[in-house]
Motif scaffolding. Structure first.
Motif: not given
Length: 94
Positions: A13-21, A8-11, A1-6
């Motif tokens: 991943y940033a959108a996912l973090i913003d959504n979670a926040r 998704r694209t950086p954008d 299983m790949k790590h989440l950071a690998n």
């Protein structure tokens, strides 16, 4: 299983973090109620509600987060709060 950071694209991943926040800020923390923190039935009801809301926003399964908080707070006299959950899963703000 790949790590989440690998997976998704950086954008993405940033959108996912913003959504979670945003979810934590607008849904989780407002539901924190210290007067019912020791009421297991109420905590489970709110957790089910938040799980449905999180899944609707594409955030996966917060049940795993609840288990993590329970593990993290094991042995402490205070019941876990939604703020502790938010702190445990918040990424640093950009």
């Amino acid at each position: 299983m790949k790590h989440l950071a690998n997976t998704r694209t950086p954008d993405e991943y940033a959108a996912l973090i913003d959504n979670a926040r945003d979810f934590i800020d607008t849904e989780v923390i407002p539901r924190e109620n210290l007067t019912s923190a020791h009421d297991g039935n109420e905590v489970r009801r709110v957790a089910r509600e938040l799980q449905a809301l999180a899944q609707a926003r594409g955030l996966g399964a917060p049940a795993a987060a609840a288990k993590m908080v329970a593990w993290h707070c094991h042995g402490q006299s205070a019941a876990p709060t939604w703020s502790k959950l938010a702190a445990a899963f918040s990424a640093p703000r950009r």
